[in-house]
Every structure is written in C-alpha cells, then in structure tokens.
Design a protein around this motif. Structure first.
Motif, PDB file in Angstrom:
ATOM      1  N   PRO A 183      23.270  -7.731  27.667  1.00  0.00           N
ATOM      2  CA  PRO A 183      22.445  -8.786  27.060  1.00  0.00           C
ATOM      3  C   PRO A 183      22.254  -8.544  25.570  1.00  0.00           C
ATOM      4  O   PRO A 183      22.432  -7.416  25.093  1.00  0.00           O
ATOM      5  N   ALA A 184      21.902  -9.596  24.847  1.00  0.00           N
ATOM      6  CA  ALA A 184      21.669  -9.469  23.406  1.00  0.00           C
ATOM      7  C   ALA A 184      20.529  -8.502  23.139  1.00  0.00           C
ATOM      8  O   ALA A 184      19.578  -8.416  23.914  1.00  0.00           O
ATOM      9  N   ALA A 185      20.633  -7.763  22.043  1.00  0.00           N
ATOM     10  CA  ALA A 185      19.540  -6.867  21.642  1.00  0.00           C
ATOM     11  C   ALA A 185      18.359  -7.708  21.170  1.00  0.00           C
ATOM     12  O   ALA A 185      18.527  -8.821  20.667  1.00  0.00           O
ATOM     13  N   ASN A 186      17.156  -7.161  21.328  1.00  0.00           N
ATOM     14  CA  ASN A 186      15.944  -7.871  20.955  1.00  0.00           C
ATOM     15  C   ASN A 186      15.754  -7.833  19.430  1.00  0.00           C
ATOM     16  O   ASN A 186      15.204  -6.874  18.879  1.00  0.00           O
ATOM     17  N   LEU A 187      16.206  -8.891  18.771  1.00  0.00           N
ATOM     18  CA  LEU A 187      16.175  -8.920  17.300  1.00  0.00           C
ATOM     19  C   LEU A 187      14.749  -9.049  16.753  1.00  0.00           C
ATOM     20  O   LEU A 187      14.464  -8.581  15.652  1.00  0.00           O
ATOM     21  N   ASP A 188      13.869  -9.688  17.532  1.00  0.00           N
ATOM     22  CA  ASP A 188      12.474  -9.777  17.083  1.00  0.00           C
ATOM     23  C   ASP A 188      11.849  -8.390  16.987  1.00  0.00           C
ATOM     24  O   ASP A 188      11.115  -8.089  16.049  1.00  0.00           O
ATOM     25  N   ALA A 189      12.165  -7.548  17.987  1.00  0.00           N
ATOM     26  CA  ALA A 189      11.622  -6.181  17.981  1.00  0.00           C
ATOM     27  C   ALA A 189      12.178  -5.397  16.791  1.00  0.00           C
ATOM     28  O   ALA A 189      11.454  -4.662  16.115  1.00  0.00           O
ATOM     29  N   LEU A 190      13.463  -5.570  16.535  1.00  0.00           N
ATOM     30  CA  LEU A 190      14.094  -4.891  15.402  1.00  0.00           C
ATOM     31  C   LEU A 190      13.473  -5.350  14.085  1.00  0.00           C
ATOM     32  O   LEU A 190      13.163  -4.546  13.204  1.00  0.00           O
ATOM     33  N   GLU A 191      13.277  -6.654  13.988  1.00  0.00           N
ATOM     34  CA  GLU A 191      12.658  -7.233  12.789  1.00  0.00           C
ATOM     35  C   GLU A 191      11.240  -6.681  12.578  1.00  0.00           C
ATOM     36  O   GLU A 191      10.852  -6.350  11.453  1.00  0.00           O
ATOM     37  N   ARG A 192      10.478  -6.565  13.678  1.00  0.00           N
ATOM     38  CA  ARG A 192       9.118  -6.001  13.562  1.00  0.00           C
ATOM     39  C   ARG A 192       9.155  -4.575  13.019  1.00  0.00           C
ATOM     40  O   ARG A 192       8.329  -4.195  12.189  1.00  0.00           O
ATOM     41  N   VAL A 193      10.127  -3.774  13.495  1.00  0.00           N
ATOM     42  CA  VAL A 193      10.238  -2.397  12.993  1.00  0.00           C
ATOM     43  C   VAL A 193      10.506  -2.417  11.489  1.00  0.00           C
ATOM     44  O   VAL A 193       9.874  -1.684  10.720  1.00  0.00           O
ATOM     45  N   LEU A 194      11.412  -3.284  11.054  1.00  0.00           N
ATOM     46  CA  LEU A 194      11.745  -3.351   9.619  1.00  0.00           C
ATOM     47  C   LEU A 194      10.521  -3.754   8.801  1.00  0.00           C
ATOM     48  O   LEU A 194      10.266  -3.193   7.730  1.00  0.00           O
ATOM     49  N   LEU A 195       9.744  -4.711   9.307  1.00  0.00           N
ATOM     50  CA  LEU A 195       8.544  -5.153   8.578  1.00  0.00           C
ATOM     51  C   LEU A 195       7.506  -4.033   8.507  1.00  0.00           C
ATOM     52  O   LEU A 195       6.846  -3.852   7.489  1.00  0.00           O
ATOM     53  N   ARG A 196       7.390  -3.262   9.589  1.00  0.00           N
ATOM     54  CA  ARG A 196       6.413  -2.164   9.587  1.00  0.00           C
ATOM     55  C   ARG A 196       6.863  -1.022   8.694  1.00  0.00           C
ATOM     56  O   ARG A 196       6.038  -0.366   8.053  1.00  0.00           O
ATOM     57  N   VAL A 197       8.157  -0.768   8.652  1.00  0.00           N
ATOM     58  CA  VAL A 197       8.679   0.231   7.714  1.00  0.00           C
ATOM     59  C   VAL A 197       8.364  -0.207   6.288  1.00  0.00           C
ATOM     60  O   VAL A 197       7.927   0.595   5.455  1.00  0.00           O
ATOM     61  N   SER A 198       8.552  -1.472   6.025  1.00  0.00           N
ATOM     62  CA  SER A 198       8.259  -2.000   4.685  1.00  0.00           C
ATOM     63  C   SER A 198       6.774  -1.807   4.342  1.00  0.00           C
ATOM     64  O   SER A 198       6.439  -1.365   3.240  1.00  0.00           O
ATOM     65  N   GLU A 199       5.887  -2.094   5.302  1.00  0.00           N
ATOM     66  CA  GLU A 199       4.445  -1.870   5.074  1.00  0.00           C
ATOM     67  C   GLU A 199       4.150  -0.412   4.755  1.00  0.00           C
ATOM     68  O   GLU A 199       3.378  -0.105   3.843  1.00  0.00           O
ATOM     69  N   MET A 200       4.770   0.463   5.530  1.00  0.00           N
ATOM     70  CA  MET A 200       4.534   1.899   5.358  1.00  0.00           C
ATOM     71  C   MET A 200       4.980   2.341   3.961  1.00  0.00           C
ATOM     72  O   MET A 200       4.270   3.069   3.269  1.00  0.00           O
ATOM     73  N   VAL A 201       6.167   1.893   3.571  1.00  0.00           N
ATOM     74  CA  VAL A 201       6.727   2.259   2.275  1.00  0.00           C
ATOM     75  C   VAL A 201       5.843   1.742   1.137  1.00  0.00           C
ATOM     76  O   VAL A 201       5.617   2.431   0.142  1.00  0.00           O
ATOM     77  N   CYS A 202       5.325   0.531   1.301  1.00  0.00           N
ATOM     78  CA  CYS A 202       4.485  -0.050   0.244  1.00  0.00           C
ATOM     79  C   CYS A 202       3.127   0.650   0.177  1.00  0.00           C
ATOM     80  O   CYS A 202       2.573   0.831  -0.897  1.00  0.00           O
ATOM     81  N   GLU A 203       2.611   1.059   1.344  1.00  0.00           N
ATOM     82  CA  GLU A 203       1.297   1.692   1.350  1.00  0.00           C
ATOM     83  C   GLU A 203       1.357   3.139   0.862  1.00  0.00           C
ATOM     84  O   GLU A 203       0.383   3.654   0.324  1.00  0.00           O
ATOM     85  N   PHE A 204       2.495   3.808   1.057  1.00  0.00           N
ATOM     86  CA  PHE A 204       2.605   5.230   0.701  1.00  0.00           C
ATOM     87  C   PHE A 204       3.711   5.484  -0.313  1.00  0.00           C
ATOM     88  O   PHE A 204       4.838   5.799   0.054  1.00  0.00           O
ATOM     89  N   PRO A 205       3.388   5.394  -1.602  1.00  0.00           N
ATOM     90  CA  PRO A 205       4.386   5.693  -2.634  1.00  0.00           C
ATOM     91  C   PRO A 205       4.811   7.165  -2.621  1.00  0.00           C
ATOM     92  O   PRO A 205       5.792   7.526  -3.266  1.00  0.00           O
TER      93      PRO A 205
END
Ligand code: ADP
Ligand code: MG
Length: 232
Positions: A183-205
C-alpha cells in the motif's frame, strides 16, 4: 521545557553530539514518533528491559564515540526472547571493544522493532549551510551508500506546501506511492514529521545538524528508528 533542559545538560557536559537515546528524546518532545528506546547497562538489564518492551526488539551500542553503529557491528535486530537479548548484550560489548578499543561505552539501548515489512526507509535531516543557515533535507534512507545521492532541500520554516514539495522533489517519492503488493506510504504522517522538524529547528538555533536515518514510513504512519543531533 524538556527539550531545552536536555540541550543545556549536554552542553554543560561539554558535548556537541547527542546519543541516539538523547536525540530521540528531543524528537519525542516535538511529538515526532520514535521507537521506544531504553538504556541497559548490563546483560540482565537488557533482558529485563526487552521483556518489558515486548518482542521483537533491537539492541544497539550506546557510545558518544560511535557515529555509525553498524560499522562496529553495534546493531542487532529482531531479538525474539530475553535470553537472546542477554547474550546479544555481552557479545555486542565484546565486538565493539575489539573493533573500536578507545570508544567510551554507556551500555546498549534496547528498543522496539518498527514493523518495517511494508515500510520505506527515508532520510529526514537538517544541515547548517554557511550562507543560508538551517536547511531541511529529505531523501532515501538506510545504510546503502548508493542512496546518498537522493537529496531534496528546503529552507525552514516549512509549511504544508513546502513540505509536500520537499517530498515530491526527491527521487524516492515515486516509491512511496502504491506498489504491487504494497500500500502507499502515509504521506500525511511523513509531512507531519517534516513540519515538526522544522518547528524544532526554528525553536532551537543551537542545533547544527540532525539526522533521522532511517524514518520508517508505512501505510499507517512514520517512526524514527535512528536519530542523531549535533549542536553548535
Ligand atoms: P546506524 O548507526 O548504523 O545507522 P541504525 O540504528 O540506523 O544504525 O540501524 C541500522 C539499520 O537497522 C536501520 O537502517 C534499519 O534498517 C534497521 N533498524 C534499526 N533500528 C530499528 C528498529 N527499531 N526497528 C526496525 N528496524 C531497525
Ligand atoms: Mg542509521
């Protein structure tokens, strides 16, 4: 909160790189799914923790001096019972001591196996570019060298559109779609991980580099099974 305390305590020890265990704790603080991981300091602890977590488990060397655990035979997958976990602990310490005698060893982490039969192994990371600062990177993951060429990049902060574009621009994107018998991989879940990584990176220089390799993505979701964070 927890993430800030963790980073401060690592810096207080004059360390720059976080272990897999610490890196996963940081990811979990940002609600990025990780395989549940605990540190054992002797063979019996490995057996007890494995029994608590439930089988199958993976054992991995925990050392601030080992970057690629597989290179020193520091990863054992699919352990099915307590006696095997206990034996695997002792054998792993012996192997790593032989292959990298100067490595400081904290112990061995015990973690749940991700159900990766149908999962794809992808790479999610962050590197610091001297001109642009933090850059989020996505591509093929795992231990195969030839996959390293597949890398797509975006500057944070990501939004849903940028996260989806980051995924689509990597060659591995094609293999995330439905395939024969898979079956297709869950792209929404992957997208959520990318968005959370982005939050983490922005919050912690303070973060200089971050690798999730691999993130296992299947039809149900995404989970980080290995992670490494380096601070400035
Ligand atoms: P390394 O430090 O060598 O990169 P990893 O922790 O990434 O070590 O483990 C090597 C490989 O083992 C991974 O690429 C993945 O395929 C597999 N693996 C590791 N941990 C797990 C886990 N918890 N569940 C399933 N597979 C795993
Ligand atoms: Mg890895």
């Amino acid at each position: 909160e927890g993430a800030r305390l963790l980073i401060e305590s690592v810096l207080a020890e004059r360390r720059r790189s976080l272990t897999e265990l610490e890196s996963k704790a940081l990811l979990a603080a940002f609600h990025i799914p990780v395989t549940q991981t605990m540190l054992a300091r002797n063979p019996n602890e490995a057996m007890m923790i494995a029994t608590q977590l439930g089988f199958p488990v993976a054992l991995k060397i925990d050392s601030p001096d080992v970057v690629h655990k597989s290179d020193v035979q520091g990863v054992v997958l699919n352990i099915q019972n307590g006696a095997s976990a206990r034996d695997a602990y002792a054998e792993m310490i012996e192997r790593v001591r032989r292959l990298q005698p100067d490595a400081r060893i904290n112990g061995v982490t015990v973690q749940r196996m991700a159900r990766n039969r149908r999962g794809r192994e992808v790479y999610v990371g962050m590197v610091t570019d001297p001109a642009f600062g933090p850059v989020i990177v996505f591509g093929a993951g795992g231990t195969m060298i030839e996959l390293i060429a597949d890398r797509s990049m975006e500057l944070p902060p990501l939004n849903q559109f940028l996260a989806r574009r980051l995924i689509d621009r990597a060659r591995i994107a094609e293999s995330l779609a439905e395939l024969p018998g898979m079956p297709a991989a869950n792209l929404d879940a992957l997208e959520r991980v990318l968005l959370r990584v982005s939050e983490m990176v922005c919050e912690f220089p303070q973060l200089r580099e971050m690798d999730i390799n691999p993130l296992i993505v299947d039809e149900d979701g995404a989970v980080a099974v290995d992670a490494r964070v380096v601070l400035h």
